[in-house]
Design a protein around this motif. Structure first.
Motif, PDB file in Angstrom:
ATOM      1  N   MET A  92       0.857  -1.191   0.000  1.00 22.40           N
ATOM      2  CA  MET A  92       0.000   0.000   0.000  1.00 22.40           C
ATOM      3  C   MET A  92       0.890   1.237   0.000  1.00 22.40           C
ATOM      4  N   ASP A  93       0.636   2.114  -0.955  1.00 17.78           N
ATOM      5  CA  ASP A  93       1.450   3.312  -1.053  1.00 17.78           C
ATOM      6  C   ASP A  93       0.599   4.422  -1.640  1.00 17.78           C
ATOM      7  N   LEU A  94       0.319   5.433  -0.849  1.00 19.04           N
ATOM      8  CA  LEU A  94      -0.509   6.537  -1.337  1.00 19.04           C
ATOM      9  C   LEU A  94       0.301   7.821  -1.470  1.00 19.04           C
ATOM     10  N   LYS A  95       1.608   7.693  -1.419  1.00 19.63           N
ATOM     11  CA  LYS A  95       2.456   8.871  -1.607  1.00 19.63           C
ATOM     12  C   LYS A  95       2.838   8.973  -3.077  1.00 19.63           C
ATOM     13  N   LEU A 136     -11.197  -1.113   0.674  1.00 18.42           N
ATOM     14  CA  LEU A 136     -10.508  -0.671  -0.529  1.00 18.42           C
ATOM     15  C   LEU A 136      -9.169  -1.361  -0.725  1.00 18.42           C
ATOM     16  N   VAL A 137      -8.602  -1.830   0.375  1.00 15.49           N
ATOM     17  CA  VAL A 137      -7.283  -2.436   0.257  1.00 15.49           C
ATOM     18  C   VAL A 137      -7.392  -3.722  -0.555  1.00 15.49           C
ATOM     19  N   ASN A 138      -6.545  -3.861  -1.553  1.00 12.55           N
ATOM     20  CA  ASN A 138      -6.559  -5.071  -2.382  1.00 12.55           C
ATOM     21  C   ASN A 138      -6.118  -6.235  -1.528  1.00 12.55           C
ATOM     22  N   GLU A 139      -6.974  -7.214  -1.432  1.00 14.16           N
ATOM     23  CA  GLU A 139      -6.697  -8.301  -0.504  1.00 14.16           C
ATOM     24  C   GLU A 139      -6.115  -9.516  -1.192  1.00 14.16           C
TER      25      GLU A 139
END
Lengths: 401, 393, 401, 393
Positions: free
Chosen positions: D1-4, D386-389
């Motif tokens: 997970m990376d939203l930057k 929302l996190v791809n599981e």
């Protein structure tokens, strides 16, 4: 950018999902599903607390030396999400999420040693003593007074809105120790034994029919001075710190909202003998889509906060945006649930907790919808009212470039 | 064109608000609701004495012969105090339907209502049947000289108190036919009528009915009418208009309570009522109340008129009053802060009534659909104003 | 209570309906239907003014001795409703509805004799000179100054938002003649010939593409003292009176809104080649129902105001409630019209007035929707912004029992 | 997970906002829009030089191979200045569709786009066809070695400038069939292609196409593909995500403009910005912008993923951004008072863009319906976060 979990995170998620599924008793899950008060009922959350404690997972956010799990932010996030997904209650809201962080930040080694283990074990259940009849959102106006008398403080005053004070062993209390200077000065933080002589409790019934909050009267209550956190006059900064922790941790709002949506979808599936009316059904589905989108976006905001990118665009007020939106979205889901159930949502049963009522789980879940909606109005009032959050967000906007 | 109350209506209004303010404060209401029957029969007797129970009943049936506007005057006063006594089921729904359908001896119930000796209820709602649908699953069959009825009804407000329950049942035709439905008068204690009573969210009581009655007399079928759905639609529309008036009475109270609370309560060093956002919120509440009141009055005026104009006004009122009521009640709670969420103040009880009002007798979407259908069919012409233009237009 | 017309009123209504149908040229009706500015274009409203004048019906609200018709309130209401119904323009907004009432109330006999006949005949077209760059909703802040010099005032300053100043012969002007005391004091009302030396006009284009408002510069403009209304310093009370007349007469809002709804319904009927999608169509119809209900209620409020029963329940702020609601409902109808037309509503034609564009009436009406929506944003700003009305309504609420 | 943002994205962002703030203020935009072509070709050349036009084009086609998030960075900057040059039709829609469908020689156009020597447009909209419908009335028929096409398209943004217009046409099947549609590349000046150009509300230009073309070469059909609707859906979804980023860029500008205007403008003796209702209004605008921005970023992240999650994010973004944009633009105009309604300030131009954004590529109701359908079909599970599981979940 991506929203992928690493292989390690996936494995972690699987492990805790499996754990919760195996460990969560059906009775607790069912009770949690018909919990209509804001906090989970003590007799639901406490047994779950004991289960988690025995598994060493009661306090994921704490330092390992005090019993924390050592999980990172993403792992803690997944832990909370899985809780909501499974329908597990949130445990010991006040002790775990407010008192412990405060002790960890401001407490003496002796205070930590004395109080933290008993919070972790569930032996001590805590409540807060901040608000007063004349000081709600405006804490600086508090007037409950403490006077030093030797090694003790003598406290006199009235506190209001103490969630679960009637179950609590201890209270984290804000008192006025001086009226000189600005009203923010002269506030001090004490830890009070709820069995102290002179302390009495008046339960208050909410419009949802629950006894959840209380009025607490302190009449010459004596508190040993070693139960003061920080120094005299430190109360304001302690409270500010604590409230910011509360605001930031008011999530996992996304998980909570998803669980509300899941309940709404169950209501939709269960409607009996519903005469098919394609247009009405589809209208309702479009409304549900609207709310589902809101939930997706609240969760995205939370993930942005978790990844420290939200505040870039919110001038540091990211947690306020999430608090504001998640409380409103929850209320809107509640309103839509009323609509989904239809006329029969007006049926009422006065008994609390609702899970004690002798009826099928489906009927109890339906009976829970109206009181959940009513009690849910508190979401935009407590923990920083919507109007207060808007003020914070505007100040941040003015201060940004 | 006349939108002023008559002098009789002004008197009625003064007397209604005056009497209720003397006997029906919030604590009195709480005591009544906590009681065994959840009503106060001495107050009901006083309603009879004041003539309210006779209001819409024709003079020839020992009533006063008032119109829907008269009724709205009383309902507004009742709503301002959230009166729980069964005025709506007895006088508006029950007596209203009997007046529309009953003939001969059957009409005698009207005098009993007027005198306060009979309470009524209407049990029309069946599980899962949407508002406005002609669907009636409860069946009535001829058996000898009389009728047998089988079926189930839910959410009959006031049925536990009622001396007579009015039960629509299908006499002929398929389950969704527009015709073939009659309304039967079933008296309390009739064998085969089982009531399960329960409270609803606002403290009133309702009941579910399980019906398996044999040998009901022929005269139980109101007016001998086997095409009663139009009358049922009409009386439900009247009940909606009356309910709107009741809610509007409460909205006025909510706004006053909130105004006074925010004037007296200080935060951050000044009274809440001096914060501009609170002031504008109060103004928004007031605007919505004034609109709701206009909608309610239009509904009352149109209640007894032609069907299309009646539906136009009734559905408009349900939509506007629902929206206004939810907004005002939510904001009243919000501006009262935590106190608005406790049973110590009356504010939350108004919210509870708004909850029931919104869900019963068709919700906002139901009424928007009903209105939209008439628009789509060209039966409502948006260019036509509200003023009755006579036959030509 | 009832909403019935008497036989006489019905006959009156029939008479004026017949008159308007016969007298209104198609060209004017078509032009009015594609009018995208707030006021009706001069070249639409002026010819209609002349027709009404010749029929003796230009000034229904005036006293009979000055050319009024002697109609009562209900008749005037019906007259306005029939105008909207027929699609006729509103004539000479400023002269008829603001300047004339002011002159009738405050003017000298000489002023009445000099100005009223020329307003009635259409010879003089008027604009207002109230707002300034620094004084919009807050008129007390105005700074345009007039200094007495013998029999004249010498005026210097800038005015902003003068509707149709570029067509006007005269302006009713507020100036500051003294800066002593409260800012409300020292304001004076003058009537200014637009051809006066030193007066110049800068047209302002609106976001709808129209030139409707102007900035007016006064540079040593000399105004004879006999063109002052009332006495020096009376300006504030004159303006207050005038604005209250404006607010009360801002109707017939119901008629205006019905005409907007009629236009929306025409757009709905005209959609070409629309693939039937029952759900989408019905969703749209429910939204239209929502707006139709709002219009019904605004009209009901107006009828209550006409019958003097509204203010009982609005603490005297009835006109403000109507102004607030009618402007918002109009904007919401405009938004829905965009939706009804669909993607093709984005087509744009820059030429103004739109009725001069060489295209079919249906195409012009469609081209009018977007600019009407854009210019229509002014409804909640001018003539007392929504925020100002809310303030008035709240004050009235506080003052009521 | 990376939203930057990556460091490359940070650089791209700085460069995009930096360059545009130096050349593209409101007055510059007004001058460009008033010009003959309503674009500035020297600025377009600079876009090419800065690599923006090559951004989403694969490296093997002489592009940069960026993803939808890279694109959103540029779109946000373009939107903050309401840039009118045809980036969306050329780079997102045109190059995007060619990338998805074209094979062999056909892909050469991508290099032309990257170098700034070709502009493109997509002409997919037909009159009265709702969003998401497979309906295509324009017909393509085999004629010898090539194709003839007849039909009409409307509202092709940037078509008047385009060197090549992409035209979906039905090759086989009934008018509403999900299959049987191909996309043809039609170059400017092709006989039988008639364009009628006109401005749209926000100052950009669009064209209606009347098509009666014979003898189009075989290679005009992109990828030889006769089942192009899925690719068309995908590229339109990408365009929606990109448009959302463009609008969000404008919203940030609108809020700053409004904050600064209300800080400077006094009324009733104090700056507008010190009235509490103005402060809370600004905060509400800010909240909606922050939500819109989150929705836009989610859409960009999901753009290249599986269809259901893509639709879920894209329709969510269109709904949230539309709502936020309308509210913010309306309130920006309101708080600017009369000035917000004049062409002297830029505020109204942002509102005009919001108007076009809301109406094109499916409106709020269209997208709610699309989302609701997936909910009803159980393909969106509200319990899933929302996190791809990964594959398991």
């Amino acid at each position: 950018m991506n929203l992928d979990l690493t292989a390690e995170e996936l494995a972690f998620r699987d492990r805790i999902r499996t754990f919760i599924e195996a460990a969560l008793p059906e009775q607790i899950r069912n009770g949690a599903a018909v919990n209509v008060a804001s906090a989970f009922e003590y007799d639901i959350s406490h047994p779950w607390h004991e289960i988690l404690r025995d598994a060493g997972m009661a306090a994921p956010g704490w330092p390992v030396e005090f019993g924390g799990t050592g999980w990172n932010d993403v792992e803690q996030y997944l832990w909370r999400m899985e809780h909501w997904r499974a329908g597990a209650p949130v445990i010991s809201q006040l002790g775990m999420r407010l008192v412990a962080p405060t002790l960890l930040h401001f407490g003496t080694p002796e205070q930590k040693a004395r109080f933290l283990p008993r919070i972790l074990s569930g032996e001590d259940y805590w409540c807060q003593g901040f608000s007063e009849p004349g000081a709600g959102s405006d804490l600086a106006a508090l007037s409950c007074a403490a006077v030093r008398d030797g090694d003790e403080y003598v406290v006199n005053g009235t506190k209001l809105w103490q969630t679960h004070a009637h179950f609590a062993d201890w209270m984290i209390l804000l008192v006025r120790t001086s009226s000189a200077g600005k009203p923010q000065q002269g506030i001090t933080c004490l830890l009070v034994d709820m069995r102290s002589p002179g302390l009495s409790i008046k339960p208050i019934r909410t419009i949802g029919g629950d006894i959840e909050v209380n009025e607490v009267f302190l009449d010459d209550v004596r508190v040993p001075a070693d139960q003061m956190i920080g120094a005299e006059g430190d109360g304001w900064s302690i409270a500010k710190h604590l409230l910011s922790v509360e605001r930031a941790s008011s999530g996992n709002a996304g998980g909570r909202l998803r669980s509300n949506m899941a309940s709404l979808m169950r209501m939709l599936d269960r409607r009996e003998n519903h005469v098919p009316d394609a247009f009405g059904e589809r209208t309702l589905m479009a409304k549900i889509a609207r709310r589902a989108i809101d939930v997706d976006i609240v969760e995205m905001l939370e993930l942005q906060l978790l990844q420290s990118t939200l505040d870039d665009h919110a001038g540091g007020a990211g947690a306020s945006v999430i608090k504001l939106r998640s409380s409103i979205v929850e209320q809107e889901i509640n309103e839509l649930s009323l609509e989904v159930v239809g006329p029969e949502v007006v049926r009422w049963n006065d008994h609390r907790p609702l899970h004690e009522v002798d009826a099928g789980q489906e009927e109890l879940e339906r009976l829970a919808i109206a009181p959940q909606y009513l009690n849910g109005r508190v979401r935009t009032i407590f923990g920083g009212a919507t109007e207060v959050q808007l003020g914070i967000i505007e100040k941040a906007l003015q201060a940004s470039l | 064109m006349d939108l002023k109350y008559s002098s009789e209506q002004d008197l009625l209004r003064d007397s209604a608000f005056g009497y209720l303010s003397s006997v029906y404060d919030y604590h009195a209401r709480c005591r009544i609701v906590a009681g065994k029957e959840a009503i106060d029969r001495s107050i009901w007797a006083k309603f009879a004495e004041l003539g309210w129970l006779a209001l819409p009943i024709p003079e020839e049936d020992e009533g006063i012969g008032g119109d829907a506007v008269d009724l709205s005057v009383v309902m507004e006063a009742l709503g301002s105090r959230l009166v729980v006594e069964p005025f709506l089921p007895t006088v508006v729904l029950g007596a209203g339907l009997i007046d529309l359908l009953a003939t001969g001896e059957q009409r005698a119930i009207l005098a009993e209502v007027a005198q306060g000796t009979a309470m009524l209820a209407l049990a029309h709602q069946e599980r899962g049947v949407p508002f406005g649908s002609p669907r009636v699953e409860t069946r009535a069959e001829r058996s000898g000289e009389g009728w047998s009825i089988r079926g189930a009804k839910i959410l009959a407000i006031g049925a536990g108190l009622a001396d007579h329950v009015l039960v629509p049942a299908r006499i002929s035709g398929a389950i969704d036919d527009a015709e073939g439905v009659g309304v039967f008068v079933v008296s309390r204690g009739t064998p085969g009528l089982e009531l399960t009573e329960y409270p609803i969210a606002d403290g009133r009581r309702a009941a579910d009915l399980s019906i398996d009655i044999a040998g009901l007399s022929d005269s139980a079928l109101l007016g001998g009418c086997e095409n009663a759905l139009p009358a049922l639609e009409q009386v439900i529309d009247k009940a909606i208009a009356a309910s709107c008036a009741y809610v509007v009475g409460g909205l006025d109270m909510l706004i006053r309570l909130t105004r006074d609370y925010t004037a007296g309560r200080s935060q951050f060093g000044k009274p809440l009522g001096r914060f501009q956002v609170v002031q504008h919120r109060l103004a928004e509440m007031q605007v919505k109340r004034i609109e709701a009141r206009a909608a309610m009055q239009l509904a009352a005026i149109r209640c007894d008129g032609p069907r299309i104009e009646r539906i136009r006004a009734i559905s408009a009122a349900k939509v506007k009053v629902s929206e206004a009521a939810r907004y005002i009640a939510h904001q009243a709670v919000q501006l009262h802060g935590g106190m608005g969420l406790t049973e110590e103040l009356s504010v939350g009880t108004y919210l509870k009534h708004v909850l029931t009002f919104e869900r019963l007798l068709g919700d906002t979407d139901d009424h928007l659909r009903r209105y939209a259908q008439l628009l789509a069919d060209g039966r409502i012409d948006v260019r036509r104003g509200l003023v009755n233009e006579g036959a030509e237009a």
